[in-house]
Write an enzyme that holds these catalytic residues in place. Structure first.
Site, PDB file in Angstrom:
ATOM      1  N   HIS A 122      -4.670  -0.497  21.700  1.00  0.00           N
ATOM      2  CA  HIS A 122      -5.123   0.545  20.778  1.00  0.00           C
ATOM      3  C   HIS A 122      -6.556   0.973  21.095  1.00  0.00           C
ATOM      4  O   HIS A 122      -6.860   2.173  21.134  1.00  0.00           O
ATOM      5  CB  HIS A 122      -5.047   0.038  19.335  1.00  0.00           C
ATOM      6  N   HIS A 127      -8.496   4.865  21.920  1.00  0.00           N
ATOM      7  CA  HIS A 127      -9.813   5.400  21.558  1.00  0.00           C
ATOM      8  C   HIS A 127     -10.631   5.964  22.719  1.00  0.00           C
ATOM      9  O   HIS A 127     -11.320   6.981  22.557  1.00  0.00           O
ATOM     10  CB  HIS A 127     -10.643   4.317  20.868  1.00  0.00           C
ATOM     11  N   GLU A 167      -8.525   8.313  13.992  1.00  0.00           N
ATOM     12  CA  GLU A 167      -7.415   7.362  14.058  1.00  0.00           C
ATOM     13  C   GLU A 167      -6.047   8.037  13.945  1.00  0.00           C
ATOM     14  O   GLU A 167      -5.150   7.769  14.748  1.00  0.00           O
ATOM     15  CB  GLU A 167      -7.551   6.305  12.958  1.00  0.00           C
ATOM     16  N   SER A 186      -1.525   5.191  20.484  1.00  0.00           N
ATOM     17  CA  SER A 186      -1.203   3.822  20.892  1.00  0.00           C
ATOM     18  C   SER A 186       0.021   3.256  20.190  1.00  0.00           C
ATOM     19  O   SER A 186       0.382   2.103  20.427  1.00  0.00           O
ATOM     20  CB  SER A 186      -2.405   2.905  20.632  1.00  0.00           C
TER      21      SER A 186
END
Length: 266
Positions: A122, A127, A167, A186
């Site tokens: 993730h 990111h 997010e 992700s």
């Protein structure tokens, strides 16, 4: 964010490298293979451009030290391995220093499709592509700076803006809904759900509404916010976010759309 985890942090050496096992590398390889086609189909171009810039390894867990070298050249950011869970104060402080905290473990096969807490897949696959874009990096920096000025009681309000943009944000691109957020990039299941399912609401991006909207970490979201233009997100970095939080607190939280269990923190 979750209050506990079954995972144990991996320890980096003096240069920031971590030795992952063959099975951990295999999990990364399988996650990358599972997401590669989906991100090309469902993610926004800003994310895809960042993924191309970073040219992440496909068959082994990348080193945070190597990713940091690339990000420092591109946007002045670096990635630092951290324990599985860190508090909001630490998180905001690191963003304010242009350091992205990366949980160092990788998920188990049991949590392959969806994991509550962030793992290294993730953090890196999700990111760092946006952190390679100076505009998105500046927005994350602004969130961190606001967090360092906020009272602890404001943390849960401020994090909602990060949650529903960096997010789990969506954006309109050439008339279609595309995913922007790292949590979507992700997740093998939530990416497709967020863009194609008829179940969740998809509301226009509005900062006050976002600050007042509950979220869940243990299931797919019941609602997302859609940017018509990424510039609308970047403009938020110039706002007085603490004043926005004060206004949102006076208005109160919006009704919770989730069944039973309440969201992350009031």
């Amino acid at each position: 964010m979750p209050k506990s985890t079954k995972y144990v942090a991996k320890i980096a050496d003096a240069r920031g490298h971590i030795d992952y096992t063959a099975e951990e590398d295999a999990v990364w390889a399988d996650l990358y293979a599972a997401q590669e086609e989906n991100v090309q189909q469902y993610m926004a171009w800003e994310y895809l451009d960042g993924l191309t810039r970073l040219d992440l390894p496909k068959t082994s867990v990348p080193s945070c030290a190597d990713i940091s070298e690339r990000l420092l050249d591109l946007t002045g950011w670096r990635v630092q391995p951290v324990p599985a869970l860190i508090g909001f104060k630490t998180f905001f402080g690191m963003l304010a220093d242009r350091v992205f905290p990366a949980a160092s473990f990788i998920r188990s096969r049991e949590d392959f499709d969806y994991i509550e807490e962030p793992d290294i897949f993730h953090e890196i696959f999700g990111h760092t592509p946006l952190l390679s874009d100076a505009r998105f990096a500046a927005f994350s920096h602004a969130i961190g700076q606001a967090g360092t000025r906020a009272d602890a009681a404001d943390y849960a309000w401020l994090i909602r803006l990060y949650w529903f943009s960096i997010e789990f944000g969506l954006r309109r691109q050439d008339g279609e809904i595309k995913a922007l957020g790292s949590g979507l990039a992700s997740s093998p299941t939530e990416l497709v759900y967020a863009v194609t399912s008829d179940t969740p609401d998809r509301d226009p991006f509005d900062i006050l509404t976002i600050l007042r909207t509950p979220y869940r970490i243990d299931m797919h979201q019941m609602g997302y916010f859609v940017l018509n233009d990424s510039e609308d997100l970047f403009a938020a970095a110039d706002r007085d976010l603490l004043a926005d939080i004060r206004h949102a607190r006076k208005l109160g939280l919006l009704p919770n759309k989730f069944p039973e269990k309440v969201t992350a923190a009031e």
